[in-house]
Design a protein around this motif. Structure first.
Motif, mmCIF file in Angstrom:
data_model
loop_
_atom_site.group_PDB
_atom_site.id
_atom_site.type_symbol
_atom_site.label_atom_id
_atom_site.label_comp_id
_atom_site.label_asym_id
_atom_site.label_seq_id
_atom_site.Cartn_x
_atom_site.Cartn_y
_atom_site.Cartn_z
ATOM 1 N N GLY A 1 0.801 -1.220 0.000
ATOM 2 C CA GLY A 1 0.000 0.000 0.000
ATOM 3 C C GLY A 1 0.831 1.266 0.000
ATOM 4 O O GLY A 1 0.466 2.260 0.648
ATOM 5 N N MET A 2 1.930 1.257 -0.743
ATOM 6 C CA MET A 2 2.839 2.401 -0.778
ATOM 7 C C MET A 2 2.778 3.086 -2.137
ATOM 8 O O MET A 2 2.605 2.429 -3.167
ATOM 9 N N ASP A 3 2.925 4.402 -2.134
ATOM 10 C CA ASP A 3 3.022 5.142 -3.397
ATOM 11 C C ASP A 3 4.393 4.890 -4.016
ATOM 12 O O ASP A 3 5.397 4.746 -3.308
ATOM 13 N N ILE A 4 4.442 4.867 -5.348
ATOM 14 C CA ILE A 4 5.704 4.594 -6.021
ATOM 15 C C ILE A 4 5.797 5.398 -7.309
ATOM 16 O O ILE A 4 4.810 5.565 -8.031
ATOM 17 N N TYR A 5 6.988 5.922 -7.567
ATOM 18 C CA TYR A 5 7.310 6.593 -8.826
ATOM 19 C C TYR A 5 8.451 5.807 -9.466
ATOM 20 O O TYR A 5 9.489 5.597 -8.837
ATOM 21 N N GLN A 6 8.243 5.387 -10.718
ATOM 22 C CA GLN A 6 9.250 4.584 -11.393
ATOM 23 C C GLN A 6 9.823 5.328 -12.597
ATOM 24 O O GLN A 6 9.119 6.088 -13.267
ATOM 25 N N PHE A 7 11.103 5.058 -12.857
ATOM 26 C CA PHE A 7 11.818 5.743 -13.932
ATOM 27 C C PHE A 7 12.522 4.717 -14.801
ATOM 28 O O PHE A 7 13.237 3.846 -14.294
ATOM 29 N N LYS A 8 12.308 4.813 -16.102
ATOM 30 C CA LYS A 8 12.938 3.883 -17.030
ATOM 31 C C LYS A 8 14.412 4.230 -17.210
ATOM 32 O O LYS A 8 14.828 5.378 -17.058
ATOM 33 N N SER A 9 15.180 3.224 -17.572
ATOM 34 C CA SER A 9 16.630 3.410 -17.703
ATOM 35 C C SER A 9 17.021 4.141 -18.981
ATOM 36 O O SER A 9 18.195 4.448 -19.176
ATOM 37 N N ASP A 10 16.043 4.427 -19.869
ATOM 38 C CA ASP A 10 16.392 5.122 -21.114
ATOM 39 C C ASP A 10 16.745 6.588 -20.879
ATOM 40 O O ASP A 10 17.294 7.259 -21.760
ATOM 41 N N GLY A 11 16.431 7.104 -19.687
ATOM 42 C CA GLY A 11 16.847 8.450 -19.321
ATOM 43 C C GLY A 11 16.010 9.571 -19.899
ATOM 44 O O GLY A 11 16.350 10.748 -19.744
ATOM 45 N N LYS A 12 14.900 9.266 -20.551
ATOM 46 C CA LYS A 12 14.082 10.322 -21.141
ATOM 47 C C LYS A 12 13.380 11.147 -20.067
ATOM 48 O O LYS A 12 13.232 12.354 -20.201
ATOM 49 N N VAL A 13 12.918 10.481 -19.010
ATOM 50 C CA VAL A 13 12.291 11.179 -17.888
ATOM 51 C C VAL A 13 13.111 10.869 -16.640
ATOM 52 O O VAL A 13 13.081 9.755 -16.125
ATOM 53 N N ARG A 14 13.859 11.846 -16.157
ATOM 54 C CA ARG A 14 14.753 11.621 -15.024
ATOM 55 C C ARG A 14 14.148 12.055 -13.696
ATOM 56 O O ARG A 14 14.522 11.544 -12.646
ATOM 57 N N THR A 15 13.243 13.016 -13.731
ATOM 58 C CA THR A 15 12.634 13.512 -12.495
ATOM 59 C C THR A 15 11.142 13.738 -12.701
ATOM 60 O O THR A 15 10.677 13.976 -13.821
ATOM 61 N N LYS A 16 10.412 13.663 -11.600
ATOM 62 C CA LYS A 16 8.999 14.024 -11.563
ATOM 63 C C LYS A 16 8.809 14.885 -10.321
ATOM 64 O O LYS A 16 8.450 14.394 -9.252
ATOM 65 N N GLY A 17 9.113 16.165 -10.464
ATOM 66 C CA GLY A 17 9.076 17.053 -9.306
ATOM 67 C C GLY A 17 10.177 16.688 -8.319
ATOM 68 O O GLY A 17 11.361 16.659 -8.655
ATOM 69 N N LEU A 18 9.770 16.367 -7.083
ATOM 70 C CA LEU A 18 10.727 15.981 -6.046
ATOM 71 C C LEU A 18 11.221 14.554 -6.211
ATOM 72 O O LEU A 18 12.175 14.144 -5.541
ATOM 73 N N TYR A 19 10.593 13.807 -7.087
ATOM 74 C CA TYR A 19 10.831 12.369 -7.138
ATOM 75 C C TYR A 19 11.832 12.011 -8.235
ATOM 76 O O TYR A 19 11.666 12.381 -9.400
ATOM 77 N N HIS A 20 12.856 11.286 -7.849
ATOM 78 C CA HIS A 20 13.886 10.828 -8.785
ATOM 79 C C HIS A 20 14.729 9.771 -8.078
ATOM 80 O O HIS A 20 14.542 9.498 -6.883
ATOM 81 N N ILE A 21 15.650 9.168 -8.814
ATOM 82 C CA ILE A 21 16.567 8.182 -8.218
ATOM 83 C C ILE A 21 18.021 8.589 -8.469
ATOM 84 O O ILE A 21 18.915 7.749 -8.530
ATOM 85 N N GLN A 22 18.243 9.877 -8.579
ATOM 86 C CA GLN A 22 19.590 10.354 -8.886
ATOM 87 C C GLN A 22 20.557 10.168 -7.717
ATOM 88 O O GLN A 22 21.746 9.910 -7.918
#
Length: 349
Positions: free
Chosen positions: A256-277
């Protein structure tokens, strides 16, 4: 001939800048070595026994003093207290079942910790520490790391970045390798991409830099491995930021957790505060640091992950405070590792 202090000061004034720098480094090392060991041992004793003495074998609190033993502290032989448990009749000291247990050269550990922080090879460390072989330092290293990897961090808060990275399975140091030919200088996998030849290492890190890095198994990450490794440090209030691997999404849905996922192709690196940098940068620093060892045996990989995590927490600083704190923390944790258990350990999940 005995020199007066004024003569020594005049001689120092005649030194060139390079010679003064070498003298300064020598004096710092000498003064640190002469003052740290006794302080460290006293701190370990006080912090271990802050709630009273107890037997490391049966946990009984019925303890009596039982003579003293000799050890080298600050270059001199001193007597340290030995204890006896009235319940199981076994004797012990403040260092029983710690990384320093049965170490005969306590005064050399501070210098060795400095070498570990600097990242020196075992052979160079042996030269700097003196009167100890690189083989002995290998066991010192892993006795300490076996304790440091047990240090628990607080539960994650807020946004938690998670991503896995992979290391080629290694049996470095093994004399007889079954099922395949030994590789030279690390080698490469026979199979392309991620396979059961690769060891999965999960790194999870929140925005307060609380970090878990741990070997999970061979091949791709599963949600069961994820839950076993860090499930107890997560709650439904955490927000996960991960790559696009499906195990993360499945795990988040079940918890029951919120999750933001990012593909490894690098086209979308951030979504506001959310990223895996942050976690990706941690991967980069980890792999760059671990290259200096020219390959790490997989059975010891968790130890090296703990080592790097500690270095990150102290920002790779080499000073008396960080060195003393490192050795104190490493000896407040139960550790029954011996040279034989370290040498004969097997990789297992």
């Amino acid at each position: 001939m005995t020199l007066r202090a004024t003569d020594i000061l005049k001689a120092i004034q005649k030194l060139n800048p390079a010679e003064k720098h070498r003298l300064r480094e020598y004096l710092i090392d000498a003064l640190t070595a002469s003052s740290s060991t006794g302080t460290v041992l006293q701190e370990i004793s006080e912090r271990k026994n802050k709630n009273g003495y107890h037997c490391p074998d049966c946990e009984s609190e019925h303890i009596v003093r039982f003579g003293k033993y000799s050890t080298i502290v600050d270059g001199e032989e001193v007597k340290k207290q030995r204890y006896r448990c009235k319940a199981c009749k076994k004797t012990f000291t403040d260092l029983t079942n710690t990384a320093l247990y049965r170490t005969r050269r306590l005064h050399q550990w501070i210098k060795f910790i400095e070498c570990m922080i600097e990242g020196y090879s075992l052979r160079k460390s042996a030269e700097l520490v003196g009167n100890v072989t690189h083989v002995t330092l290998f066991y010192w290293r892993h006795k300490l790391l076996a304790s440091l990897k047990q240090i628990e961090i607080p539960n994650f808060e807020g946004i938690v970045e998670m991503d896995e990275t992979y290391f080629l399975y290694s049996e470095k140091g093994q004399r007889k390798i079954k099922d395949r030919k030994s590789r030279k200088r690390g080698g490469s996998a026979k199979k392309r991409g991620i396979s059961n030849e690769q060891v999965c290492v999960l790194v999870a890190r929140d925005r307060d830099k609380m970090t878990v890095s741990q070997v999970l198994g061979m091949g791709r990450l599963t949600k069961e491995q994820l839950d076993k490794a860090i499930g107890h440090k997560l709650s439904s209030e955490n927000i996960l930021c991960t790559d696009s691997w499906r195990a993360f999404k499945t795990y988040a849905a079940e918890k029951g957790m919120d999750i933001y996922q990012f593909k490894s192709d690098g086209k979308v690196r951030t979504k506001g505060l959310y990223h895996i940098q942050n976690v990706n940068n941690y991967h980069r620093r980890l792999k760059a640091w671990i290259q200096r060892f020219n390959g790490v045996a997989t059975k010891y990989l968790n130890n090296y992950l703990a080592w790097f995590q500690v270095l990150e927490s102290i920002q790779h600083q080499r000073n008396e405070v960080t060195m003393n704190d490192l050795i104190i923390r490493g000896n407040l944790i139960q550790n029954s590792e011996t040279y034989d258990t370290i040498r004969l350990t097997k990789f297992a999940i």
